[in-house]
Design a protein around this motif. Structure first.
Motif, PDB file in Angstrom:
ATOM      1  N   GLN A 137       9.533   9.275 -46.989  1.00 34.64           N
ATOM      2  CA  GLN A 137      10.578   8.834 -47.921  1.00 34.64           C
ATOM      3  C   GLN A 137      11.843   8.453 -47.189  1.00 34.64           C
ATOM      4  N   ILE A 138      12.245   9.292 -46.294  1.00 37.05           N
ATOM      5  CA  ILE A 138      13.498   8.999 -45.591  1.00 37.05           C
ATOM      6  C   ILE A 138      13.308   7.783 -44.691  1.00 37.05           C
ATOM      7  N   GLU A 139      12.116   7.645 -44.138  1.00 41.50           N
ATOM      8  CA  GLU A 139      11.840   6.485 -43.282  1.00 41.50           C
ATOM      9  C   GLU A 139      11.924   5.185 -44.080  1.00 41.50           C
ATOM     10  N   GLU A 140      11.369   5.189 -45.287  1.00 36.07           N
ATOM     11  CA  GLU A 140      11.421   3.982 -46.126  1.00 36.07           C
ATOM     12  C   GLU A 140      12.866   3.618 -46.452  1.00 36.07           C
ATOM     13  N   LYS A 141      13.658   4.600 -46.734  1.00 36.52           N
ATOM     14  CA  LYS A 141      15.064   4.338 -47.073  1.00 36.52           C
ATOM     15  C   LYS A 141      15.807   3.788 -45.859  1.00 36.52           C
ATOM     16  N   ILE A 142      15.533   4.361 -44.719  1.00 34.96           N
ATOM     17  CA  ILE A 142      16.220   3.896 -43.507  1.00 34.96           C
ATOM     18  C   ILE A 142      15.780   2.476 -43.155  1.00 34.96           C
ATOM     19  N   LYS A 143      14.510   2.180 -43.353  1.00 30.33           N
ATOM     20  CA  LYS A 143      14.021   0.820 -43.079  1.00 30.33           C
ATOM     21  C   LYS A 143      14.719  -0.194 -43.970  1.00 30.33           C
ATOM     22  N   TRP A 144      15.002   0.231 -45.187  1.00 27.07           N
ATOM     23  CA  TRP A 144      15.591  -0.672 -46.188  1.00 27.07           C
ATOM     24  C   TRP A 144      17.016  -1.096 -45.813  1.00 27.07           C
TER      25      TRP A 144
END
Ligand SMILES: Nc1nc2c(ncn2[C@@H]2O[C@H](COP(=O)(O)OP(=O)(O)OP(=O)(O)O)[C@@H](O)[C@H]2O)c(=O)[nH]1
Length: 208
Positions: A53-60
């Protein structure tokens, strides 16, 4: 990004109480250096259940304000980990926007709470020097201008890196993000000086 800070930037008002589990993407237009800039701000609840989840947000994100509270040592201790995570995730070879790291600003919030302070200004400055990142101590409660500086810095650094032309609006697809983050919120509105501002949620970003 934390709610009070984001909302202060968008509405100029300090609104004290939020549901800490709320997670929203806000859209906001601001004039910076004479250019109309379209912001999309993901206000994270900081309660990611897994690293995906945190990875997806950071990628965004294109730029990041890593915010701690000067009254909360634990939040300060998280800053370094988050900065490393951002660098790590954005240094993947798939990163489309070039080799430079995304802009990150470290923000120590709540500096008005002098008597509850647990993190000194010097601690913040030392961390910022060690990580070579800009650092601001602000009070979202006391100053709208200080929140503006945070967003301006991120925007100016993005411009410096040359990823965007001034005024361009990089619309994002967040359907993947939506899948990964089940705790979505519907749109809500907030009255500001007689106006009604629409706060867009993830739902507004379903690709057409
Ligand atoms: N005195 C003071 N309070 C603030 C400031 N910014 C936020 N707050 C308050 O701190 C609380 C949390 O604010 P949020 O913006 O939701 O930040 P958060 O990171 O979720 O903070 P925590 O809930 O403490 O983890 C709210 O009660 C806010 O009113 C500030 O600059 N000064």
């Amino acid at each position: 990004m934390r709610s009070a800070l984001t909302v202060r930037f968008i509405t100029r008002r300090f609104i004290g109480d939020y549901d800490p589990t709320l997670e929203m993407i806000y859209r906001h237009m601001a004039v910076i250096d004479g250019e109309m800039v379209h912001f999309e701000i993901l206000d994270t609840a900081g309660q990611e259940e897994d690293s995906l989840q945190i990875e997806e947000k950071i990628k965004w994100g294109d730029g990041f304000a890593v915010v701690y509270s000067v009254t909360d040592r634990c939040s300060f201790d998280e800053v370094m980990r988050l900065c490393f995570l951002i660098n790590h995730i954005h240094s993947s070879p798939k990163r489309s926007s070039g080799s430079e790291q995304p802009p990150v600003v470290i923000v120590g919030n709540k500096k008005d709470l002098q008597f509850d302070r647990m993190v000194s200004t010097e601690d913040g400055e030392n961390l910022s020097k060690a990580l070579k990142l800009p650092f601001y101590e602000i009070s979202t409660r006391d100053s709208y201008e200080e929140t503006v500086v945070v967003f301006n810095t991120l925007y100016q650094e993005l411009m410096r890196q040359g990823h965007f032309s001034p005024g361009s609006f990089k619309r994002r697809t967040v359907s993947k993000l939506m899948e990964k983050i089940p705790k979505m919120q519907g749109s809500s509105t907030l009255n500001s000086a007689g106006r009604s501002l629409s706060f867009n949620s993830f739902r507004d970003y379903i690709p057409e």
